[in-house]
Design an enzyme around this catalytic site. Structure first.
Site, short mmCIF file in Angstrom:
data_model
loop_
_atom_site.label_atom_id
_atom_site.label_comp_id
_atom_site.label_asym_id
_atom_site.label_seq_id
_atom_site.Cartn_x
_atom_site.Cartn_y
_atom_site.Cartn_z
N ARG A 184 45.66 39.74 57.05
CA ARG A 184 46.99 39.92 56.46
C ARG A 184 47.10 41.21 55.66
O ARG A 184 48.05 41.98 55.84
CB ARG A 184 47.31 38.76 55.49
CG ARG A 184 47.96 37.57 56.08
CD ARG A 184 47.62 36.36 55.21
NE ARG A 184 46.17 36.20 55.27
CZ ARG A 184 45.57 35.46 56.17
NH1 ARG A 184 46.25 34.77 57.02
NH2 ARG A 184 44.26 35.39 56.23
N THR A 185 46.18 41.42 54.74
CA THR A 185 46.33 42.55 53.82
C THR A 185 46.29 43.87 54.57
O THR A 185 47.14 44.73 54.40
CB THR A 185 45.24 42.49 52.73
OG1 THR A 185 45.28 41.21 52.12
CG2 THR A 185 45.46 43.56 51.67
N LYS B 130 25.73 54.61 58.33
CA LYS B 130 24.60 55.54 58.51
C LYS B 130 24.04 55.98 57.16
O LYS B 130 23.27 56.93 57.07
CB LYS B 130 25.07 56.78 59.29
CG LYS B 130 25.57 56.46 60.68
CD LYS B 130 25.96 57.74 61.40
CE LYS B 130 26.64 57.44 62.72
NZ LYS B 130 27.36 58.62 63.23
N ARG C 137 39.76 48.30 50.20
CA ARG C 137 39.19 46.96 49.94
C ARG C 137 37.68 47.10 49.97
O ARG C 137 37.11 47.73 50.87
CB ARG C 137 39.63 45.96 51.00
CG ARG C 137 38.77 44.69 50.90
CD ARG C 137 39.30 43.56 51.68
NE ARG C 137 40.54 43.07 51.11
CZ ARG C 137 41.10 41.93 51.47
NH1 ARG C 137 40.54 41.18 52.38
NH2 ARG C 137 42.23 41.53 50.92
N HIS D 139 43.21 41.69 42.97
CA HIS D 139 43.91 41.88 44.25
C HIS D 139 45.38 42.06 43.85
O HIS D 139 46.22 41.17 44.04
CB HIS D 139 43.69 40.65 45.13
CG HIS D 139 44.07 40.83 46.55
ND1 HIS D 139 44.76 41.92 47.03
CD2 HIS D 139 43.85 40.03 47.64
CE1 HIS D 139 44.95 41.78 48.33
NE2 HIS D 139 44.41 40.65 48.73
N1 ASP Z 1 42.82 36.93 51.26
C1 ASP Z 1 42.51 36.71 49.88
C2 ASP Z 1 41.53 37.73 49.36
O1 ASP Z 1 41.26 38.70 50.03
C3 ASP Z 1 42.08 35.31 49.61
C4 ASP Z 1 40.88 34.82 50.35
O2 ASP Z 1 40.19 35.58 51.02
O3 ASP Z 1 40.61 33.62 50.23
O4 ASP Z 1 41.04 37.59 48.26
#
Ligand code: ASP
Length: 315
Positions: free
Chosen positions: A65-66, A93, A115, A145
């Site tokens: 999703r993100t 590497k 991320r 987040h």
């Molecule tokens: N998608 C959210 C996160 O990246 C929650 C999860 O992974 O449970 O933190």
């Protein structure tokens, strides 16, 4: 000490964490997101706000999703988007994170969406780069987040109109959840006073009450009369050793079933950041039921990410 996300005029140039951001900035992001919602309904789903800008999506940890909604958001703002597949990149590497960043900066990137499994990675990158670059934290370890916290706040405001006077329960693995931390900071700043964390002792961070949330170990107490329920996934990948007897046992005590949902207000909404584990933290009939707004959260996430990107890029 100056907030590293703000420039000398107090304007947002990076989004690293919700903690410490003033209410006006959070409200400005939510209001800007509202203005972007209708773009998705147009024939041409684009505005030129980031035309000519390059956004690099750097995901050192997996995401569906993100990552996708950041990409859609950047494209709807007319940016050029580069998605880096870190597994096949130089990091595998042995190149250091900051050397990778320097190389991408040398390609004239404007914005990095990052991320990383290490808490503080996005802060470190923001500190390292020259001030004209923008960094957005898309999740760092168990720390923060922020765009998820904002899209959760957006969803709550959409359905409940005002943050004051609401009772919000966050349920499950609070200990490993950056989503919970970001949402707690957002709701505290936006004026929600009845915040409840529900879960087993082993999944509750010590001293969590200091963040401004009351702790419950019993669903029937914690869910009583609440307006919003946020269910969290058990983050097994962050657990060192067993913290629970079993997933089935967890579901029996803390899984959201129709019976437990009935303890909340009749018009309570059910949220989940995804990915959802049906039969572990949430029963399918609740996840697919009329009170669930889980897929709306995903849609709102695009507008919220557009808002954040356009605001940081404007300073
Ligand atoms: N998608 C959210 C996160 O990246 C929650 C999860 O992974 O449970 O933190």
């Amino acid at each position: 000490m100056r907030n590293p996300q703000l420039n000398a005029n107090g304007e947002l140039t990076h989004l690293l964490t919700i903690e410490g951001l003033p209410r006006e900035i959070l409200t400005h992001i939510l209001d800007t997101a509202t203005s972007f919602i209708s773009i998705a309904e147009r024939d041409v789903k684009k505005v030129p706000l980031l035309r000519g800008k390059s956004v690099f999506n750097l995901f050192f940890e997996s995401s569906t999703r993100t990552r996708t909604t950041f990409e859609i958001a950047a494209k709807r703002l007319s940016a050029d988007v580069v998605n880096l597949n870190i597994n096949t990149s130089s990091q595998s590497k042995g190149e250091s994170l900051l050397d990778t960043i320097d190389n991408l900066a040398a390609m004239n990137a404007d914005m990095f969406v990052v991320r990383h499994s290490q808490s503080g990675a996005a802060h470190m990158i923001a500190r390292h780069l020259a001030p004209h670059f923008h960094v957005i934290n898309a999740g760092d370890g168990r720390h923060a987040h922020p765009t998820q916290g904002l899209l959760d706040a957006y969803t709550i405001r959409h359905f409940k109109k005002d943050f004051r006077g609401l009772s919000v329960a966050i349920v499950g693995d609070i200990l490993h959840s950056r989503v919970a931390r970001s949402l707690i900071h957002a709701l505290n700043t936006l004026g929600t006073t009845d915040l409840r964390a529900i879960g087993p002792q082993t999944l509750m961070p010590s001293g969590v009450e200091q963040l401004g949330i009351r702790v419950y170990h019993d669903m029937s107490e914690g869910l009583r009369n609440c307006d919003v329920i946020v269910m969290l996934r058990l983050q097994n990948e962050r657990m060192r050793g067993p913290l629970l007897p079993s997933a089935q046992e967890f579901f029996k005590t803390f899984g959201l079933t129709p019976e437990k949902l009935a303890l909340a207000k009749p018009d309570a909404i059910v949220m989940h950041p995804g990915p959802m584990n049906r039969g572990v933290e949430i029963d399918s009939s609740v996840a697919d039921g009329p009170q669930a707004v889980i897929l709306q959260q995903v849609t709102f996430g695009i507008a919220v990410r557009m808002a954040v990107m356009s605001i940081v890029a404007s300073h």
